[in-house]
Scaffold this active site. Structure first.
Site, PDB file in Angstrom:
ATOM      1  N   PRO A  22     -15.776-132.208  47.760  1.00 37.18           N
ATOM      2  CA  PRO A  22     -16.099-131.420  46.601  1.00 37.18           C
ATOM      3  C   PRO A  22     -17.190-130.577  46.166  1.00 37.18           C
ATOM      4  O   PRO A  22     -18.433-131.128  46.639  1.00 37.18           O
ATOM      5  CB  PRO A  22     -16.002-132.659  45.497  1.00 37.18           C
ATOM      6  CG  PRO A  22     -15.244-133.607  46.082  1.00 37.18           C
ATOM      7  CD  PRO A  22     -15.433-133.693  47.599  1.00 37.18           C
ATOM      8  N   ASN A  23     -17.230-129.362  45.777  1.00 37.20           N
ATOM      9  CA  ASN A  23     -18.152-128.459  45.344  1.00 37.20           C
ATOM     10  C   ASN A  23     -18.820-127.847  46.544  1.00 37.20           C
ATOM     11  O   ASN A  23     -19.570-126.979  46.559  1.00 37.20           O
ATOM     12  CB  ASN A  23     -19.150-129.247  44.628  1.00 37.20           C
ATOM     13  CG  ASN A  23     -18.805-129.515  43.155  1.00 37.20           C
ATOM     14  OD1 ASN A  23     -18.102-128.775  42.380  1.00 37.20           O
ATOM     15  ND2 ASN A  23     -19.073-130.860  42.902  1.00 37.20           N
ATOM     16  N   ARG A  30     -25.206-121.340  44.372  1.00 33.28           N
ATOM     17  CA  ARG A  30     -25.953-122.315  43.571  1.00 33.28           C
ATOM     18  C   ARG A  30     -27.077-123.305  44.387  1.00 33.28           C
ATOM     19  O   ARG A  30     -26.608-123.639  45.692  1.00 33.28           O
ATOM     20  CB  ARG A  30     -25.339-123.069  42.514  1.00 33.28           C
ATOM     21  CG  ARG A  30     -24.352-122.456  41.742  1.00 33.28           C
ATOM     22  CD  ARG A  30     -24.942-121.625  40.811  1.00 33.28           C
ATOM     23  NE  ARG A  30     -25.643-122.234  39.584  1.00 33.28           N
ATOM     24  CZ  ARG A  30     -25.212-122.927  38.399  1.00 33.28           C
ATOM     25  NH1 ARG A  30     -23.796-122.660  38.373  1.00 33.28           N
ATOM     26  NH2 ARG A  30     -25.682-123.526  37.751  1.00 33.28           N
ATOM     27  N   TYR A  35     -29.143-126.992  49.454  1.00 31.98           N
ATOM     28  CA  TYR A  35     -27.993-126.754  50.378  1.00 31.98           C
ATOM     29  C   TYR A  35     -28.205-125.394  51.172  1.00 31.98           C
ATOM     30  O   TYR A  35     -27.411-125.303  52.269  1.00 31.98           O
ATOM     31  CB  TYR A  35     -26.634-126.759  49.505  1.00 31.98           C
ATOM     32  CG  TYR A  35     -26.783-128.152  48.608  1.00 31.98           C
ATOM     33  CD1 TYR A  35     -26.509-129.293  49.455  1.00 31.98           C
ATOM     34  CD2 TYR A  35     -26.426-127.862  47.378  1.00 31.98           C
ATOM     35  CE1 TYR A  35     -26.398-130.601  48.900  1.00 31.98           C
ATOM     36  CE2 TYR A  35     -26.429-129.322  46.635  1.00 31.98           C
ATOM     37  CZ  TYR A  35     -26.367-130.441  47.264  1.00 31.98           C
ATOM     38  OH  TYR A  35     -26.326-131.609  46.617  1.00 31.98           O
ATOM     39  N   ASN A  86     -18.089-133.891  55.915  1.00 31.66           N
ATOM     40  CA  ASN A  86     -19.053-134.081  54.771  1.00 31.66           C
ATOM     41  C   ASN A  86     -18.131-134.284  53.396  1.00 31.66           C
ATOM     42  O   ASN A  86     -17.557-133.309  53.005  1.00 31.66           O
ATOM     43  CB  ASN A  86     -19.727-132.738  54.757  1.00 31.66           C
ATOM     44  CG  ASN A  86     -21.066-132.787  53.632  1.00 31.66           C
ATOM     45  OD1 ASN A  86     -20.742-133.836  52.756  1.00 31.66           O
ATOM     46  ND2 ASN A  86     -21.647-131.770  53.396  1.00 31.66           N
ATOM     47  N   ALA A  89     -19.850-135.606  47.240  1.00 34.07           N
ATOM     48  CA  ALA A  89     -19.967-136.842  46.350  1.00 34.07           C
ATOM     49  C   ALA A  89     -19.193-137.687  46.674  1.00 34.07           C
ATOM     50  O   ALA A  89     -19.592-139.008  46.248  1.00 34.07           O
ATOM     51  CB  ALA A  89     -19.922-136.333  45.142  1.00 34.07           C
ATOM     52  N   GLU A 110     -20.560-138.091  60.752  1.00 36.61           N
ATOM     53  CA  GLU A 110     -20.475-137.840  59.110  1.00 36.61           C
ATOM     54  C   GLU A 110     -21.641-136.739  58.966  1.00 36.61           C
ATOM     55  O   GLU A 110     -22.807-137.025  59.896  1.00 36.61           O
ATOM     56  CB  GLU A 110     -20.818-139.086  58.514  1.00 36.61           C
ATOM     57  CG  GLU A 110     -21.203-139.003  56.892  1.00 36.61           C
ATOM     58  CD  GLU A 110     -21.623-140.463  56.224  1.00 36.61           C
ATOM     59  OE1 GLU A 110     -21.904-141.420  56.897  1.00 36.61           O
ATOM     60  OE2 GLU A 110     -22.153-140.253  55.085  1.00 36.61           O
ATOM     61  N   HIS A 112     -24.389-134.311  56.283  1.00 34.35           N
ATOM     62  CA  HIS A 112     -24.604-133.889  54.874  1.00 34.35           C
ATOM     63  C   HIS A 112     -25.776-132.946  55.298  1.00 34.35           C
ATOM     64  O   HIS A 112     -26.721-133.101  56.068  1.00 34.35           O
ATOM     65  CB  HIS A 112     -25.366-135.339  54.261  1.00 34.35           C
ATOM     66  CG  HIS A 112     -24.325-136.110  53.999  1.00 34.35           C
ATOM     67  ND1 HIS A 112     -23.385-135.885  53.048  1.00 34.35           N
ATOM     68  CD2 HIS A 112     -24.209-137.282  54.536  1.00 34.35           C
ATOM     69  CE1 HIS A 112     -22.570-137.255  52.968  1.00 34.35           C
ATOM     70  NE2 HIS A 112     -23.015-137.998  54.205  1.00 34.35           N
ATOM     71  N   ARG A 119     -33.252-138.336  48.100  1.00 33.48           N
ATOM     72  CA  ARG A 119     -32.738-137.960  46.838  1.00 33.48           C
ATOM     73  C   ARG A 119     -32.359-139.126  45.947  1.00 33.48           C
ATOM     74  O   ARG A 119     -33.008-140.425  46.124  1.00 33.48           O
ATOM     75  CB  ARG A 119     -31.532-137.156  47.162  1.00 33.48           C
ATOM     76  CG  ARG A 119     -31.728-135.722  47.741  1.00 33.48           C
ATOM     77  CD  ARG A 119     -30.500-134.855  47.959  1.00 33.48           C
ATOM     78  NE  ARG A 119     -30.085-134.272  46.571  1.00 33.48           N
ATOM     79  CZ  ARG A 119     -29.069-133.675  46.474  1.00 33.48           C
ATOM     80  NH1 ARG A 119     -28.160-133.643  47.633  1.00 33.48           N
ATOM     81  NH2 ARG A 119     -28.778-133.285  45.392  1.00 33.48           N
TER      82      ARG A 119
HETATM   83  O1  CA2 Z   1     -26.061-133.108  51.332  1.00 33.73           O
HETATM   84  C1  CA2 Z   1     -24.835-132.836  51.224  1.00 33.73           C
HETATM   85  O2  CA2 Z   1     -24.123-132.286  52.216  1.00 33.73           O
HETATM   86  C2  CA2 Z   1     -24.097-133.702  50.168  1.00 33.73           C
HETATM   87  O3  CA2 Z   1     -22.964-133.993  51.006  1.00 33.73           O
HETATM   88  C3  CA2 Z   1     -23.673-132.621  49.221  1.00 33.73           C
HETATM   89  C4  CA2 Z   1     -22.816-133.142  47.957  1.00 33.73           C
HETATM   90  C5  CA2 Z   1     -23.710-134.377  47.402  1.00 33.73           C
HETATM   91  O4  CA2 Z   1     -23.019-134.658  46.131  1.00 33.73           O
HETATM   92  C6  CA2 Z   1     -23.991-135.223  48.401  1.00 33.73           C
HETATM   93  O5  CA2 Z   1     -24.707-136.354  47.838  1.00 33.73           O
HETATM   94  C7  CA2 Z   1     -24.781-134.819  49.580  1.00 33.73           C
HETATM   95  C8  CA2 Z   1     -22.785-131.941  46.996  1.00 33.73           C
HETATM   96  C9  CA2 Z   1     -22.051-130.798  47.543  1.00 33.73           C
HETATM   97  C10 CA2 Z   1     -22.236-129.729  46.358  1.00 33.73           C
HETATM   98  O6  CA2 Z   1     -22.361-128.423  47.038  1.00 33.73           O
HETATM   99  C11 CA2 Z   1     -23.010-127.687  46.293  1.00 33.73           C
HETATM  100  C12 CA2 Z   1     -23.267-126.385  46.979  1.00 33.73           C
HETATM  101  C13 CA2 Z   1     -23.878-125.472  46.383  1.00 33.73           C
HETATM  102  C14 CA2 Z   1     -24.290-125.656  45.076  1.00 33.73           C
HETATM  103  C15 CA2 Z   1     -23.939-126.805  44.222  1.00 33.73           C
HETATM  104  C16 CA2 Z   1     -23.290-127.822  44.799  1.00 33.73           C
END
Ligand code: CA2
Length: 163
Positions: A22-23, A30, A35, A86, A89, A110, A112, A119
């Site tokens: 997701p996301n 953003r 990221y 990946n 969340a 896995e 990230h 964090r």
């Molecule tokens: O660090 C990572 O790759 C995460 O898997 C990214 C997830 C987060 O919930 C994990 O704890 C760590 C979030 C992905 C959301 O991606 C975004 C990218 C750009 C802007 C906002 C969110």
């Protein structure tokens, strides 16, 4: 002829799934400080290039839906030689993804983008890590290249007589 990979050669290269949760479709739009500034399409292209360099093919996908990711992990059982995931969340919440990965009989990396241990506390536990072959976090997009390289090594080792 040496060094001329034709379509048949490429088709014989092992396929790996690279699944994103997701996301991650928001990459580059953003939170570049966390990221990175590259888009998901750029990440996909970089993964394809990194995989080609080690003799692998990629099927790169992203979904915002847990069930879709479960379906894709199950699909990997027959279609792929290895998995990079990946789960975003869902890493921290999903027993369903844990169970799906657990059923795979292949190397699973896995990954990230961020260092989840630097964090919030709710990101410190992963339901995937216990069923993954290896975990990479905190290297940004480069972590995907590292995961692909590591997967290639694991697959090559598994192909050895004592692998
Ligand atoms: O660090 C990572 O790759 C995460 O898997 C990214 C997830 C987060 O919930 C994990 O704890 C760590 C979030 C992905 C959301 O991606 C975004 C990218 C750009 C802007 C906002 C969110």
């Amino acid at each position: 002829m040496i060094n001329s990979a034709n379509a048949a050669d490429v088709a014989e290269q092992p396929l790996i799934f690279i699944l994103n949760g997701p996301n991650l479709n928001m990459l580059g739009k953003r939170e570049p400080g966390i990221y990175g500034s590259g888009s998901l399409a750029e990440l996909e292209a970089a993964c394809s290039k990194a995989a080609q360099a080690v003799g692998l093919r990629t099927d790169f996908r992203q979904s915002n839906h847990e069930g879709t990711l479960v379906d894709w992990i199950q699909e990997a059982r027959d279609a792929a030689a290895g998995l990079v995931i990946n789960a975003a969340a869902l890493t921290h919440t999903s027993v369903a993804l844990h169970d799906a990965v657990r059923l795979l009989d292949m190397p699973v990396i896995e990954v990230h983008l961020s260092n989840i241990y630097r964090r919030e506390a709710f990101r410190h536990h992963s339901h995937i890590s216990a069923v993954a072959s290896a975990v990479i976090c905190g290297f940004g997009a480069q972590g995907y290249n590292m995961a692909i390289g590591g997967l290639a090594q694991m697959l090559a080792q598994a192909g050895q007589p004592n692998g």
